[in-house]
Design a protein around this motif. Sequence first.
Motif, PDB file in Angstrom:
ATOM      1  N   THR A   1       0.848  -1.191   0.000  1.00 34.41           N
ATOM      2  CA  THR A   1       0.000   0.000   0.000  1.00 34.41           C
ATOM      3  C   THR A   1       0.882   1.239   0.000  1.00 34.41           C
TER       4      THR A   1
ATOM      5  N   GLU B   1      -1.905  -1.138  -4.100  1.00 34.62           N
ATOM      6  CA  GLU B   1      -2.801   0.000  -4.243  1.00 34.62           C
ATOM      7  C   GLU B   1      -2.040   1.288  -3.947  1.00 34.62           C
TER       8      GLU B   1
ATOM      9  N   ASN C   1      -3.935   3.317 -13.973  1.00 35.44           N
ATOM     10  CA  ASN C   1      -5.117   2.453 -14.060  1.00 35.44           C
ATOM     11  C   ASN C   1      -5.344   1.899 -15.463  1.00 35.44           C
TER      12      ASN C   1
ATOM     13  N   SER D   1      -3.646  -4.553 -14.723  1.00 35.25           N
ATOM     14  CA  SER D   1      -3.919  -3.803 -13.490  1.00 35.25           C
ATOM     15  C   SER D   1      -2.936  -4.131 -12.365  1.00 35.25           C
TER      16      SER D   1
ATOM     17  N   ILE E   1      -1.535  -2.202 -10.247  1.00 33.12           N
ATOM     18  CA  ILE E   1      -1.770  -1.410  -9.039  1.00 33.12           C
ATOM     19  C   ILE E   1      -3.063  -0.621  -9.222  1.00 33.12           C
ATOM     20  N   ARG E   2      -3.926  -0.718  -8.228  1.00 34.02           N
ATOM     21  CA  ARG E   2      -5.185   0.038  -8.239  1.00 34.02           C
ATOM     22  C   ARG E   2      -4.915   1.412  -7.639  1.00 34.02           C
ATOM     23  N   THR E   3      -5.262   2.463  -8.377  1.00 38.81           N
ATOM     24  CA  THR E   3      -4.914   3.820  -7.964  1.00 38.81           C
ATOM     25  C   THR E   3      -6.175   4.665  -7.787  1.00 38.81           C
ATOM     26  N   GLU E   4      -6.214   5.405  -6.676  1.00 42.85           N
ATOM     27  CA  GLU E   4      -7.328   6.297  -6.384  1.00 42.85           C
ATOM     28  C   GLU E   4      -6.795   7.699  -6.076  1.00 42.85           C
TER      29      GLU E   4
ATOM     30  N   LYS F   1     -11.194  -4.171   3.022  1.00 41.93           N
ATOM     31  CA  LYS F   1     -10.919  -3.175   2.000  1.00 41.93           C
ATOM     32  C   LYS F   1     -12.243  -2.662   1.434  1.00 41.93           C
TER      33      LYS F   1
ATOM     34  N   HIS G   1     -13.152  -1.237  -1.288  1.00 41.19           N
ATOM     35  CA  HIS G   1     -13.463  -1.536  -2.686  1.00 41.19           C
ATOM     36  C   HIS G   1     -13.885  -2.975  -2.914  1.00 41.19           C
TER      37      HIS G   1
END
Length: 299
Positions: free
Chosen positions: A175, A208, A255, A260, A262-265, A294, A296
């Motif tokens: 993370t 992430e 993204n 995928s 790494i999931r990025t926000e 998590k 999501h």
Amino acid sequence: MTAFPNSSLVTIGDTTFHDVVSNQNGQTYRIFVYRPGGEPPKDGWPILYMTDGNAVIGTAVDAMRAQACYPTGTNVCYGVIVTIGYPVDGAYDPLRRSWDLGPPPGQSYPPFYENSPEVRTGGSEEFLTFVEDQIKPMIEADIPIDRNRQAIFGHSFGGLFVLYSLFTRPAAFTTWIAASASIYWENCAINEFLPRFEAAPATRPGAELFLSCGEYETDKLAPFQRGAADEADRLTQKKITRNNDYSVELMNRLNRLPDSPIRTEFEIYAGENHMSLLPVAVNRAIQTAFAIVKPHLIS
């Protein structure tokens, strides 16, 4: 004379600090360690590493203690917090953090103060090696750690360091939390390391990245800045820093990567400026690094 004759210094609960000399540069770093009481989980404690250790340790520990005692209401479990700072009384050592957190090759700048050394950037690789080769082994030799639940947080230059670490050693953490990352710095020099990551994004499963900035790091001025003598200068600087724009561009680029990795926000914190965002972002880092479920993954 104090009005409280029986006064004592306040300490941060369950927290110790250790001065460690770096094998990389011979400099001394102050390492703050929060260790929960009780038995560790079967796989070891989740852990959060943080830059600017002096500035964040108190907020981080209190955010942990206030929330982890009520996990069903907060979704926060106990874990280990390690913040990396300097042997100073203040929140920051501006000269040293400029070197430690700035990506290479770096540049030189005029001194912060008269009769002080010039400011240099570019030491991120040296600092990252110190964290990976000295601090992590030191912690893991003393505390059972879940290596699959390792997080790192940084704000401003610290956020820039988080991105450098991700792009160059993508398996170091699972993370990654970069608050108000100074992506614009030195003509977006951090982006020179992005193609290397895109070519071989060897991240951990479930990787992430959380990007954020304050509402007043966008093109908006804070209410107290409107009409001030430096209003025009601030608006000009905003066209350079563009914290929200650069973060959104990075999020979209990551993204879109195949498979995928790494999931990025990205999140904007309402009512916050670059510095007032710090305690808010530290709290969110605790909630993110030590989430029981998590968000999501909740249907």
